[in-house]
Design an enzyme around this catalytic site. Sequence first.
Site, PDB file in Angstrom:
ATOM      1  N   ASP A  78       0.852  -1.186   0.000  1.00 54.38           N
ATOM      2  CA  ASP A  78       0.000   0.000   0.000  1.00 54.38           C
ATOM      3  C   ASP A  78       0.894   1.244   0.000  1.00 54.38           C
ATOM      4  O   ASP A  78       2.020   1.207  -0.524  1.00 54.38           O
ATOM      5  CB  ASP A  78      -0.974  -0.075   1.197  1.00 54.38           C
ATOM      6  N   ASP A 156      -5.746   5.142  -5.123  1.00 55.73           N
ATOM      7  CA  ASP A 156      -6.418   5.886  -4.061  1.00 55.73           C
ATOM      8  C   ASP A 156      -6.889   7.248  -4.588  1.00 55.73           C
ATOM      9  O   ASP A 156      -6.628   7.592  -5.747  1.00 55.73           O
ATOM     10  CB  ASP A 156      -5.453   6.038  -2.872  1.00 55.73           C
ATOM     11  N   SER A 188     -10.650   3.617  -5.509  1.00 56.17           N
ATOM     12  CA  SER A 188     -11.177   4.207  -4.269  1.00 56.17           C
ATOM     13  C   SER A 188     -12.226   5.277  -4.586  1.00 56.17           C
ATOM     14  O   SER A 188     -12.680   5.991  -3.689  1.00 56.17           O
ATOM     15  CB  SER A 188     -10.039   4.808  -3.448  1.00 56.17           C
ATOM     16  N   ARG A 213     -13.360   0.436  -3.167  1.00 54.96           N
ATOM     17  CA  ARG A 213     -13.612   0.764  -1.770  1.00 54.96           C
ATOM     18  C   ARG A 213     -14.803   1.707  -1.716  1.00 54.96           C
ATOM     19  O   ARG A 213     -14.774   2.775  -2.293  1.00 54.96           O
ATOM     20  CB  ARG A 213     -12.358   1.421  -1.185  1.00 54.96           C
ATOM     21  N   ASP A 217     -11.983   3.669   5.781  1.00 57.34           N
ATOM     22  CA  ASP A 217     -10.962   2.677   6.111  1.00 57.34           C
ATOM     23  C   ASP A 217     -11.363   1.895   7.363  1.00 57.34           C
ATOM     24  O   ASP A 217     -11.941   2.457   8.293  1.00 57.34           O
ATOM     25  CB  ASP A 217      -9.635   3.372   6.446  1.00 57.34           C
TER      26      ASP A 217
END
Length: 422
Positions: A78, A156, A188, A213, A217
């Site tokens: 990540d 992301d 994301s 996502r 988180d």
Amino acid sequence: MGLVWLLFFCGVSSTVALDNGLALTPPMGWLTWERFRCIIDCKTYPMECISENLIKRTVDLMVSDGYRDAGYEYVGIDDCWLEKTRGPDGRLVPDRERFPSGMKALADYIHSRELKFGIYQDYGNLTCAGYPGVLGYERLDIDTFVSWDADYIKLDGCYIEPTEMDSGYPAFGKLLNDTGRPILYSCSWPAYQEDKKMLPDYASIAHHCNLWRNWDDIDDSWWSLERIMDWFGDNQDRLAPYAGPGHWNDPDMLLIGNFGLSEDQARVQMAVWSVLAAPLLISADLATMKPEFRRILLNRDIIAVDQDPLGKQGLRVYKEKKIAIWTRELSQGAYAVAFVSHRTDGAAYVYRYTLKDIKLPEQIYDVQDLYHEEPHRIATPNEEFAVKLNPTGVKFYKFVPRFAKNEDLKEVVLVKGNSLGN
Ligand SMILES: *[C@@H]1O[C@H](CO)[C@@H](O)[C@H](O)[C@H]1NC(C)=O
Ligand SMILES: *[C@@H]1O[C@H](CO)[C@@H](O)[C@H](O)[C@H]1NC(C)=O
């Protein structure tokens, strides 16, 4: 209400998978973030810093401890793998001290163990932790990832407006496709839009991403896990229709094997994630994994629920008095049913439910405890099904219909009635 149903049906009829041949079942693997965050100080944290040592050690354990053979396939880095500035040629540079051999060598190591290599970037100017993002360098960065033989990109969404994402994420996906290399694409995109109370275009997201996502988180606590389960249950009508082979909702990484969950709570996450057809991404130190947690992660019957070829995301069908019931339709007419207790008041109580409560078709089922503690039993439309639940615990069953046809069902009920009468 009308709008919701309209969206629901449009979603079902028009969702087209991202056609890269990947993620026909939810992706499984290991990812650094939840457990290892942005630890970059290898002097203080030699076993935990984001580094090629951590990745190689994890790869070795995935092979030796059975994770790879159970289906965990991707090994992902990540955020926090980069140097703070690009190289003179504009290319991304992995941290020179923590990745001294470079990413291609690390990918080779991963591939030589028959695993796949995942990498993280961000669609904005910077990654969430402040390293260079891809904005303005999309083509070059994808070229770099391909030269490293990357198999999975998590993109992301920090340092970019969520309104830019509806065009930006598809454009990045188009560039990925142009390379000709099949690369799993994790977006994301909706998480940042949900955060701003925008209504994400899930039909487009499912068309352009393999997984996405949706929301916040996950953190290492039962509180965080409950929040995420509640959100996915509360919003399931907007989300579930868009899951299917090639494209999945992602409630975030598995906490199992870390500090925050008890064994019961870890079982809850594994059960509910498999009902949700969620990606199973371990984020834990495999070197210190306790055997009870490893058993949960390697439970093949539960992995089989997650990976069921029908690819249909399950639903929370009941939520009352601190009990939630999650039901997923599986291939061959079977169902997976998770009974989850949100109680914290000490005792393990017995609850009784009808097939109607669980939203199962009224027929006779062979019922198997997927955590292998109870003997097989039979469930019928005429009797309540009793489950004893620990506080913040789960019972997880597979319901397999015993007879396919209604006539058979009547016969059995009759026989049963007779035998009771004798
Ligand atoms: C990204 O950086 C460029 C150049 O510094 C700047 O013009 C742009 O506004 C930045 N974009 C965002 C979303 O921060
Ligand atoms: C690129 O997209 C086309 C059309 O959707 C698809 O057939 C092909 O498999 C994709 N290739 C890759 C490498 O993703």
